[in-house]
Design a protein around this motif. Structure first.
Motif, PDB file in Angstrom:
ATOM      1  N   ALA A   3       0.694  -0.961   0.204  1.00  0.00           N
ATOM      2  CA  ALA A   3       0.058   0.180  -0.031  1.00  0.00           C
ATOM      3  C   ALA A   3       1.088   1.104   0.086  1.00  0.00           C
ATOM      4  O   ALA A   3       1.849   1.172   0.772  1.00  0.00           O
ATOM      5  CB  ALA A   3      -0.895   0.050   1.182  1.00  0.00           C
ATOM      6  N   ALA A   7      -5.123   3.298   2.810  1.00  0.00           N
ATOM      7  CA  ALA A   7      -6.304   3.190   1.673  1.00  0.00           C
ATOM      8  C   ALA A   7      -7.437   2.511   2.407  1.00  0.00           C
ATOM      9  O   ALA A   7      -7.037   1.740   3.356  1.00  0.00           O
ATOM     10  CB  ALA A   7      -5.763   2.210   0.492  1.00  0.00           C
ATOM     11  N   ARG A   8      -8.592   2.766   2.268  1.00  0.00           N
ATOM     12  CA  ARG A   8      -9.457   2.421   3.146  1.00  0.00           C
ATOM     13  C   ARG A   8     -10.900   1.980   2.144  1.00  0.00           C
ATOM     14  O   ARG A   8     -11.032   2.756   1.200  1.00  0.00           O
ATOM     15  CB  ARG A   8     -10.166   3.457   4.114  1.00  0.00           C
ATOM     16  CG  ARG A   8     -11.125   3.000   4.741  1.00  0.00           C
ATOM     17  CD  ARG A   8     -12.047   4.129   5.795  1.00  0.00           C
ATOM     18  NE  ARG A   8     -10.906   4.099   6.865  1.00  0.00           N
ATOM     19  CZ  ARG A   8     -10.835   4.598   8.077  1.00  0.00           C
ATOM     20  NH1 ARG A   8     -11.860   5.764   8.051  1.00  0.00           N
ATOM     21  NH2 ARG A   8     -10.482   4.363   8.865  1.00  0.00           N
ATOM     22  N   THR A  27      -8.836  -1.044   6.539  1.00  0.00           N
ATOM     23  CA  THR A  27      -7.690   0.208   6.455  1.00  0.00           C
ATOM     24  C   THR A  27      -6.596  -0.642   6.061  1.00  0.00           C
ATOM     25  O   THR A  27      -6.043  -1.368   6.954  1.00  0.00           O
ATOM     26  CB  THR A  27      -7.662   1.183   7.341  1.00  0.00           C
ATOM     27  OG1 THR A  27      -9.008   1.868   7.701  1.00  0.00           O
ATOM     28  CG2 THR A  27      -6.525   2.334   7.042  1.00  0.00           C
ATOM     29  N   THR A  29      -2.251   0.028   5.647  1.00  0.00           N
ATOM     30  CA  THR A  29      -1.446   1.348   5.927  1.00  0.00           C
ATOM     31  C   THR A  29       0.069   0.702   5.569  1.00  0.00           C
ATOM     32  O   THR A  29       0.169  -0.457   6.248  1.00  0.00           O
ATOM     33  CB  THR A  29      -1.606   1.887   7.398  1.00  0.00           C
ATOM     34  OG1 THR A  29      -2.993   2.246   7.692  1.00  0.00           O
ATOM     35  CG2 THR A  29      -0.915   2.958   7.514  1.00  0.00           C
TER      36      THR A  29
END
Length: 79
Positions: A3, A7-8, A27, A29
C-alpha cells in the motif's frame, strides 16, 4: 500486497433486515516489511439482545480470515 498510502474501503448492509445492517471498515497502511490491515466491524447495537452472540461468532470468523485464509493466500496457497 503493498500500500502506497493509507487506503480504506467499507462494506455496508451486512445484515438482514436492513435496520440490522452492519458496517465493516478495512484500512491498509504501509508498515515495516509489509502492510498493516485494520478491520473495524460496527453496528452491533442494531442487533439488540442477539448482539453479544453474533459478535462472538464474527470475532472468531475474522481471526480465521486474517490468520489462516489470508496468510495462506499471501504465501501462495489456497484458502
Amino acid at each position: 500486497m503493498g500500500a502506497a498510502a493509507p487506503a480504506r474501503f467499507h462494506l455496508a448492509g451486512q445484515g438482514a433486515p436492513p435496520e440490522q445492517a452492519q458496517r465493516i471498515d478495512v484500512t491498509f497502511t504501509p508498515a515495516a516489511g509489509g502492510t498493516r490491515v485494520e478491520l473495524v466491524h460496527s453496528g452491533w447495537e442494531k442487533l439488540g439482545d442477539a448482539a453479544a452472540a453474533r459478535r462472538d461468532s464474527y470475532d472468531k470468523g475474522w481471526v480465521r480470515v486474517f490468520e489462516q485464509c489470508y496468510a495462506d493466500y499471501a504465501n501462495g496457497g489456497a484458502a
